[in-house]
Design a protein around this motif. Sequence first.
Motif, PDB file in Angstrom:
ATOM      1  N   GLY A  84      -0.038   3.811 -32.772  1.00 42.13           N
ATOM      2  CA  GLY A  84       0.361   2.745 -32.425  1.00 42.13           C
ATOM      3  C   GLY A  84      -1.000   2.864 -31.284  1.00 42.13           C
ATOM      4  O   GLY A  84      -1.302   1.754 -30.617  1.00 42.13           O
ATOM      5  N   ILE A  85      -1.630   3.302 -31.603  1.00 41.22           N
ATOM      6  CA  ILE A  85      -3.191   3.323 -30.559  1.00 41.22           C
ATOM      7  C   ILE A  85      -4.193   3.172 -31.624  1.00 41.22           C
ATOM      8  O   ILE A  85      -4.483   3.321 -32.949  1.00 41.22           O
ATOM      9  CB  ILE A  85      -3.801   4.898 -30.410  1.00 41.22           C
ATOM     10  CG1 ILE A  85      -2.405   5.303 -29.826  1.00 41.22           C
ATOM     11  CG2 ILE A  85      -4.982   4.767 -29.930  1.00 41.22           C
ATOM     12  CD1 ILE A  85      -3.261   6.565 -28.916  1.00 41.22           C
ATOM     13  N   SER A  86      -5.260   1.753 -31.080  1.00 45.40           N
ATOM     14  CA  SER A  86      -6.173   1.516 -32.411  1.00 45.40           C
ATOM     15  C   SER A  86      -7.050   2.356 -32.567  1.00 45.40           C
ATOM     16  O   SER A  86      -7.739   3.311 -30.398  1.00 45.40           O
ATOM     17  CB  SER A  86      -6.429   0.062 -31.991  1.00 45.40           C
ATOM     18  OG  SER A  86      -7.273  -0.199 -30.861  1.00 45.40           O
ATOM     19  N   LYS A  87      -8.096   1.975 -32.946  1.00 46.00           N
ATOM     20  CA  LYS A  87      -9.882   3.152 -32.831  1.00 46.00           C
ATOM     21  C   LYS A  87     -10.122   3.175 -31.818  1.00 46.00           C
ATOM     22  O   LYS A  87     -10.688   3.899 -31.233  1.00 46.00           O
ATOM     23  CB  LYS A  87     -10.051   2.834 -34.245  1.00 46.00           C
ATOM     24  CG  LYS A  87      -9.274   3.663 -35.451  1.00 46.00           C
ATOM     25  CD  LYS A  87     -10.934   4.345 -36.107  1.00 46.00           C
ATOM     26  CE  LYS A  87     -11.714   2.282 -36.737  1.00 46.00           C
ATOM     27  NZ  LYS A  87     -12.534   3.008 -37.995  1.00 46.00           N
ATOM     28  N   LEU A  88     -10.663   1.744 -31.646  1.00 48.70           N
ATOM     29  CA  LEU A  88     -10.825   1.454 -30.149  1.00 48.70           C
ATOM     30  C   LEU A  88     -10.673   1.602 -29.103  1.00 48.70           C
ATOM     31  O   LEU A  88     -11.598   2.341 -27.973  1.00 48.70           O
ATOM     32  CB  LEU A  88     -11.620  -0.633 -29.914  1.00 48.70           C
ATOM     33  CG  LEU A  88     -12.092  -0.689 -28.501  1.00 48.70           C
ATOM     34  CD1 LEU A  88     -13.527  -0.008 -29.121  1.00 48.70           C
ATOM     35  CD2 LEU A  88     -12.092  -2.201 -28.762  1.00 48.70           C
ATOM     36  N   GLU A  89      -8.884   1.535 -28.591  1.00 52.50           N
ATOM     37  CA  GLU A  89      -8.351   2.252 -27.055  1.00 52.50           C
ATOM     38  C   GLU A  89      -8.453   4.024 -27.673  1.00 52.50           C
ATOM     39  O   GLU A  89      -8.967   4.325 -26.543  1.00 52.50           O
ATOM     40  CB  GLU A  89      -7.079   1.646 -27.673  1.00 52.50           C
ATOM     41  CG  GLU A  89      -6.094   3.032 -26.306  1.00 52.50           C
ATOM     42  CD  GLU A  89      -5.025   2.672 -26.811  1.00 52.50           C
ATOM     43  OE1 GLU A  89      -4.409   2.929 -25.602  1.00 52.50           O
ATOM     44  OE2 GLU A  89      -4.215   1.846 -27.457  1.00 52.50           O
ATOM     45  N   MET A 148      -5.542   3.597 -12.378  1.00 55.83           N
ATOM     46  CA  MET A 148      -4.564   4.184 -13.313  1.00 55.83           C
ATOM     47  C   MET A 148      -4.974   3.244 -14.750  1.00 55.83           C
ATOM     48  O   MET A 148      -4.298   2.024 -14.279  1.00 55.83           O
ATOM     49  CB  MET A 148      -3.324   4.679 -12.814  1.00 55.83           C
ATOM     50  CG  MET A 148      -3.190   5.176 -11.198  1.00 55.83           C
ATOM     51  SD  MET A 148      -3.917   6.969 -11.564  1.00 55.83           S
ATOM     52  CE  MET A 148      -3.139   7.930 -11.198  1.00 55.83           C
ATOM     53  N   LEU A 149      -5.008   3.596 -15.613  1.00 58.13           N
ATOM     54  CA  LEU A 149      -4.452   3.513 -17.117  1.00 58.13           C
ATOM     55  C   LEU A 149      -3.319   2.997 -17.342  1.00 58.13           C
ATOM     56  O   LEU A 149      -2.373   3.892 -17.297  1.00 58.13           O
ATOM     57  CB  LEU A 149      -5.382   4.263 -18.378  1.00 58.13           C
ATOM     58  CG  LEU A 149      -5.227   3.662 -19.603  1.00 58.13           C
ATOM     59  CD1 LEU A 149      -6.654   2.636 -19.833  1.00 58.13           C
ATOM     60  CD2 LEU A 149      -5.941   4.652 -21.150  1.00 58.13           C
ATOM     61  N   GLU A 150      -2.451   2.320 -17.689  1.00 57.28           N
ATOM     62  CA  GLU A 150      -1.166   1.665 -17.988  1.00 57.28           C
ATOM     63  C   GLU A 150      -1.267   1.368 -20.022  1.00 57.28           C
ATOM     64  O   GLU A 150      -2.705   1.035 -20.734  1.00 57.28           O
ATOM     65  CB  GLU A 150      -0.783  -0.031 -17.853  1.00 57.28           C
ATOM     66  CG  GLU A 150      -0.975   0.172 -15.738  1.00 57.28           C
ATOM     67  CD  GLU A 150      -0.806  -0.668 -15.600  1.00 57.28           C
ATOM     68  OE1 GLU A 150      -0.591  -1.902 -16.395  1.00 57.28           O
ATOM     69  OE2 GLU A 150      -0.220  -1.011 -14.420  1.00 57.28           O
ATOM     70  N   SER A 151      -0.182   1.757 -20.218  1.00 58.78           N
ATOM     71  CA  SER A 151      -0.099   1.296 -21.707  1.00 58.78           C
ATOM     72  C   SER A 151      -0.128   0.327 -22.048  1.00 58.78           C
ATOM     73  O   SER A 151       0.292  -0.763 -21.341  1.00 58.78           O
ATOM     74  CB  SER A 151       1.463   1.963 -22.629  1.00 58.78           C
ATOM     75  OG  SER A 151       2.207   3.091 -22.118  1.00 58.78           O
ATOM     76  N   ALA A 152      -1.312   0.195 -23.324  1.00 57.26           N
ATOM     77  CA  ALA A 152      -1.927  -1.015 -23.556  1.00 57.26           C
ATOM     78  C   ALA A 152      -0.075  -2.091 -24.512  1.00 57.26           C
ATOM     79  O   ALA A 152       0.281  -1.667 -25.156  1.00 57.26           O
ATOM     80  CB  ALA A 152      -2.414  -1.245 -24.468  1.00 57.26           C
ATOM     81  N   ASP A 204      -5.983  -3.632 -36.959  1.00 51.44           N
ATOM     82  CA  ASP A 204      -6.695  -2.728 -36.587  1.00 51.44           C
ATOM     83  C   ASP A 204      -6.947  -1.693 -36.599  1.00 51.44           C
ATOM     84  O   ASP A 204      -6.747  -0.432 -35.368  1.00 51.44           O
ATOM     85  CB  ASP A 204      -7.160  -2.774 -35.006  1.00 51.44           C
ATOM     86  CG  ASP A 204      -9.036  -2.329 -34.344  1.00 51.44           C
ATOM     87  OD1 ASP A 204      -8.912  -1.984 -35.429  1.00 51.44           O
ATOM     88  OD2 ASP A 204      -8.552  -2.718 -33.150  1.00 51.44           O
ATOM     89  N   ASP A 205      -5.920  -1.098 -37.914  1.00 52.75           N
ATOM     90  CA  ASP A 205      -6.144   0.311 -38.277  1.00 52.75           C
ATOM     91  C   ASP A 205      -5.377   1.237 -37.234  1.00 52.75           C
ATOM     92  O   ASP A 205      -5.159   2.215 -37.371  1.00 52.75           O
ATOM     93  CB  ASP A 205      -7.281   1.802 -37.988  1.00 52.75           C
ATOM     94  CG  ASP A 205      -8.462   1.390 -39.077  1.00 52.75           C
ATOM     95  OD1 ASP A 205      -9.471   0.769 -39.284  1.00 52.75           O
ATOM     96  OD2 ASP A 205      -7.543   0.370 -40.431  1.00 52.75           O
ATOM     97  N   ALA A 206      -4.309   0.430 -36.560  1.00 52.33           N
ATOM     98  CA  ALA A 206      -3.317   1.314 -35.787  1.00 52.33           C
ATOM     99  C   ALA A 206      -2.115   1.314 -36.092  1.00 52.33           C
ATOM    100  O   ALA A 206      -1.071   1.391 -34.870  1.00 52.33           O
ATOM    101  CB  ALA A 206      -3.088   0.019 -34.758  1.00 52.33           C
ATOM    102  N   GLY A 207      -1.987   1.934 -37.274  1.00 51.81           N
ATOM    103  CA  GLY A 207      -0.631   2.367 -38.133  1.00 51.81           C
ATOM    104  C   GLY A 207      -0.462   0.728 -38.663  1.00 51.81           C
ATOM    105  O   GLY A 207       0.820   1.546 -39.398  1.00 51.81           O
ATOM    106  N   GLY A 208      -0.396   0.043 -38.707  1.00 49.35           N
ATOM    107  CA  GLY A 208      -0.114  -1.691 -39.509  1.00 49.35           C
ATOM    108  C   GLY A 208       1.550  -1.812 -38.637  1.00 49.35           C
ATOM    109  O   GLY A 208       1.907  -1.653 -37.865  1.00 49.35           O
ATOM    110  N   GLU A 209       1.637  -2.884 -39.317  1.00 47.57           N
ATOM    111  CA  GLU A 209       2.795  -3.340 -38.881  1.00 47.57           C
ATOM    112  C   GLU A 209       4.640  -2.602 -38.701  1.00 47.57           C
ATOM    113  O   GLU A 209       4.347  -1.713 -40.663  1.00 47.57           O
ATOM    114  CB  GLU A 209       3.396  -5.013 -39.330  1.00 47.57           C
ATOM    115  CG  GLU A 209       1.893  -5.439 -39.020  1.00 47.57           C
ATOM    116  CD  GLU A 209       1.146  -5.815 -40.138  1.00 47.57           C
ATOM    117  OE1 GLU A 209       0.228  -4.521 -41.339  1.00 47.57           O
ATOM    118  OE2 GLU A 209      -0.493  -6.601 -40.281  1.00 47.57           O
ATOM    119  N   LYS A 210       5.147  -2.726 -38.884  1.00 43.53           N
ATOM    120  CA  LYS A 210       6.889  -2.308 -39.035  1.00 43.53           C
ATOM    121  C   LYS A 210       7.011  -2.706 -40.558  1.00 43.53           C
ATOM    122  O   LYS A 210       6.657  -3.722 -41.221  1.00 43.53           O
ATOM    123  CB  LYS A 210       7.644  -2.505 -38.269  1.00 43.53           C
ATOM    124  CG  LYS A 210       7.437  -1.719 -36.816  1.00 43.53           C
ATOM    125  CD  LYS A 210       8.889  -3.411 -36.170  1.00 43.53           C
ATOM    126  CE  LYS A 210       8.179  -2.295 -34.052  1.00 43.53           C
ATOM    127  NZ  LYS A 210       9.404  -2.434 -33.436  1.00 43.53           N
TER     128      LYS A 210
END
Length: 592
Positions: free
Chosen positions: A226-231, A433-437, A449-455
Amino acid sequence: MPFAAMGLSDAVMAALSDVGYETPSPIQAATIGPLLAGRDVLGQAQTGTGKTAAFALPILSTLRAGDTKAPRALVLAPTRELAIQVAEAFQRYASHMPGFHVLPIYGGQGYGPQLAALKRGVDVVVGTPGRVIDHLNRGTLRLDSLEWLVLDEADEMLRMGFIDDVEHVFEKTPPERQVALFSATMPGAIRRIAKTHLRDPQEVTIKTRTTTADNIRQRYWIVGGGISKLEALTRLLEAEPFDAMIVFARTKKATDELAEKIAARGYASAALNGDIVQAQRERTIAQLKNGQIDVIVATDVAARGLDVERISHVINFDIPYDTESYVHRIGRTGRAGRRGDAILFVTMREKRLFKNIERATRQAIEPMDVPSIAEVNAQRVERFKQRITETLAAGGLEPFEELVETYRHEHNVAPAQLAAALARLAQGGEPLMLESAPVEKSAGTAFHDDAGGEKKGRKKKIATDDSNLETFRVEVGREHGVAPRNLVGAIANEAGVDSQHIGRIAIHDDFSLVDLPQGMPDDVFEHLKTVWVANRQLAISRVKNSFGDSASAGRRKPGPGKDKPRHKKSAAKKKKMKAGSKSPSKAKRRTS
């Protein structure tokens, strides 16, 4: 053996003392002696091992003052960046040689300054093959007084297609010149040049246990969760202690976009790619050196030869397609014995490339986790506390103490509450503080965005819903030997599309049609144009009409059955043949 015992000139030794060099690296120890003795040298060593000093120090030690304005040494380098770096090294090692002049010449820079410098006279020219030949053809560069010719990173010049230019330069040099050829690898073409143009060379091979330096810590992160490369990059910038960083992306457009996004997150960053004019490139590198820029986003070619002491981290935002590029990338850090960190982002579909890198470098790359939100927040709090400590240590707070105390009495505010308000004021608009995107839901597209794909449910829906597909044409077909599996593999690997999202494929004689999910990003589309399949570039283009449209001349739906026109034609032909079989002559011929 220390430098002092190698027979270098006093001026060169004084310069080495200034920069603090005492002991030569293995490639320097093995080559300086033969070069000083007048031998040609064929040296093989990896990048970052000190090859520049290996040939620069002997050249400077043997140069004699002369009346001619023509250069006495010529160094050929594959890229502008490497040419500039080598020229800077010559200037640094010649700091105690009054009247010495070195000139880098390369494409992308105007001819005016180069012509003026050549007219005044220079001792050493460091140039790229193309621009050197331009000056030779113009008659503005004369090599009749040349004493030294150096080829630096010869295998890279071969890879970039400069080998014919190199041969041409050799033909223009005096036969008695001394030659030093350095290369990380020794392919057949480089061996042939050495055999043809070098005279009884001293061969030097610096063997290393791996092709990457031991002083570079190498780590990788599997993109997902669930984390993109940019994040992930943003968290590394916040939680990983670094001085300066190079982030490698595959395309020029990606470097510009990524540099903008990094700058928007509060970091001094800039892009470095082939589309940036040379003057701007030089300013960017100078700003990186003096600390005005902390993050460079670069392509492979633009960063080749870049040697900046501040670079402590290399981030492979996009994995390189070949191991040589990986070695050159991470070689931008950990130079000359310094420690460095290299981090590689790997998507699931890129595991094969990752394994190739590990196998070729003969070095295991350790896995890592992206810093968690809690770790990032802890770093933010620590940095905020440090700002308070530094402000207190700086002093000069008396006027503010009086102002705060007056405000507290006037408004009856508790000290802790007042301090919190001032802290929030100091933080500005950025949250502490950083919050979950939040996870963005895709509107029926398989490009992510290479974040693990869709379900899985989303994937199945996309794969079976033709309304979410559009048709593309690629310029490779049956006569080129392509098969559907070749197209599926290439598109899945290069475009980031799961193979189950790729729709119908029709292979024709000299082109093919393929259905892909709608919403392909522009950078992916441009990249697919250059992808090679069956020894041809895809040159992908959009098709206005889909597979089933009658306007799609020459196309047919895939499947075991034939289309109606072919059925009709076949039936009419059979009827005609049946009628013709009643002819006695034809029947007789068949019988006979």
